[in-house]
Design a protein around this motif. Sequence first.
Motif, PDB file in Angstrom:
ATOM      1  N   ARG A  59       3.112  -0.906 -13.284  1.00 25.32           N
ATOM      2  CA  ARG A  59       3.585  -1.192 -11.917  1.00 25.32           C
ATOM      3  C   ARG A  59       2.442  -1.052 -10.911  1.00 25.32           C
ATOM      4  O   ARG A  59       2.331  -1.844  -9.985  1.00 25.32           O
ATOM      5  CB  ARG A  59       4.735  -0.234 -11.574  1.00 25.32           C
ATOM      6  N   GLN A  60       1.553  -0.040 -11.124  1.00 26.13           N
ATOM      7  CA  GLN A  60       0.393   0.133 -10.249  1.00 26.13           C
ATOM      8  C   GLN A  60      -0.521  -1.096 -10.311  1.00 26.13           C
ATOM      9  O   GLN A  60      -1.012  -1.569  -9.295  1.00 26.13           O
ATOM     10  CB  GLN A  60      -0.405   1.388 -10.648  1.00 26.13           C
ATOM     11  N   GLU A  61      -0.708  -1.626 -11.525  1.00 25.95           N
ATOM     12  CA  GLU A  61      -1.553  -2.820 -11.688  1.00 25.95           C
ATOM     13  C   GLU A  61      -0.914  -4.026 -10.992  1.00 25.95           C
ATOM     14  O   GLU A  61      -1.592  -4.824 -10.349  1.00 25.95           O
ATOM     15  CB  GLU A  61      -1.757  -3.101 -13.173  1.00 25.95           C
ATOM     16  N   LYS A 100       4.434   7.697  -7.240  1.00 26.65           N
ATOM     17  CA  LYS A 100       4.229   7.871  -8.687  1.00 26.65           C
ATOM     18  C   LYS A 100       4.911   6.716  -9.391  1.00 26.65           C
ATOM     19  O   LYS A 100       6.123   6.579  -9.364  1.00 26.65           O
ATOM     20  CB  LYS A 100       4.824   9.189  -9.156  1.00 26.65           C
ATOM     21  N   LEU A 101       4.087   5.862  -9.963  1.00 23.12           N
ATOM     22  CA  LEU A 101       4.607   4.696 -10.683  1.00 23.12           C
ATOM     23  C   LEU A 101       3.905   4.603 -12.027  1.00 23.12           C
ATOM     24  O   LEU A 101       2.860   5.216 -12.258  1.00 23.12           O
ATOM     25  CB  LEU A 101       4.367   3.412  -9.885  1.00 23.12           C
ATOM     26  N   GLN A 161       0.838  -1.204   0.000  1.00 29.02           N
ATOM     27  CA  GLN A 161       0.000   0.000   0.000  1.00 29.02           C
ATOM     28  C   GLN A 161       0.872   1.253   0.000  1.00 29.02           C
ATOM     29  O   GLN A 161       0.530   2.262  -0.629  1.00 29.02           O
ATOM     30  CB  GLN A 161      -0.951   0.006   1.197  1.00 29.02           C
ATOM     31  N   GLY A 162       1.976   1.198   0.694  1.00 33.33           N
ATOM     32  CA  GLY A 162       2.926   2.323   0.677  1.00 33.33           C
ATOM     33  C   GLY A 162       3.481   2.539  -0.718  1.00 33.33           C
ATOM     34  O   GLY A 162       3.645   3.685  -1.169  1.00 33.33           O
TER      35      GLY A 162
END
Length: 158
Positions: free
Chosen positions: A137-139, A132-133, A126-127
Amino acid sequence: MAFRPRAVWGLLGWLLLVQGQAQAEAPGQIYRCRTYGGGQFWSEQHCQQHGALIERIESVPAGMSFERQVKVAEQGSGRSAKAVSAGRASRSEQALIEREAKARAREQARLQARCARWQAELERQQGYSRQKLTARRQEFIRNKQQFLREQREQAGCR
């Protein structure tokens, strides 16, 4: 000197009492002997006279045949052997219960440790997700979080 009937009867009673006690047979003893070769037998004489070791001494009523005394001694030892085996059984049952309780406690501790690791990893992910990715990478982080939540749910973590 006058004749005293009470004294005579008292003396006669005392003599009968003493004679009765003398005639009352004391309990006898028989010996359970073990030979050096491992054999066992019962004896009225001390085992040393037969070149054997004493395994057990049993008190038996006197005035009966040796075979009957042996039966009485074996019945007495049978009761004590049953009591000893019952004690062993309860001790082994108690040991089994204790082992099972310890195993359950270990398993519970393992589960709590796994839950704590999953929770820590979930918080770490979660951190990362707040940074900003790239979308890819977020997926990846979102899928990882979903996987960790499913693992916790399947394991029954709170």
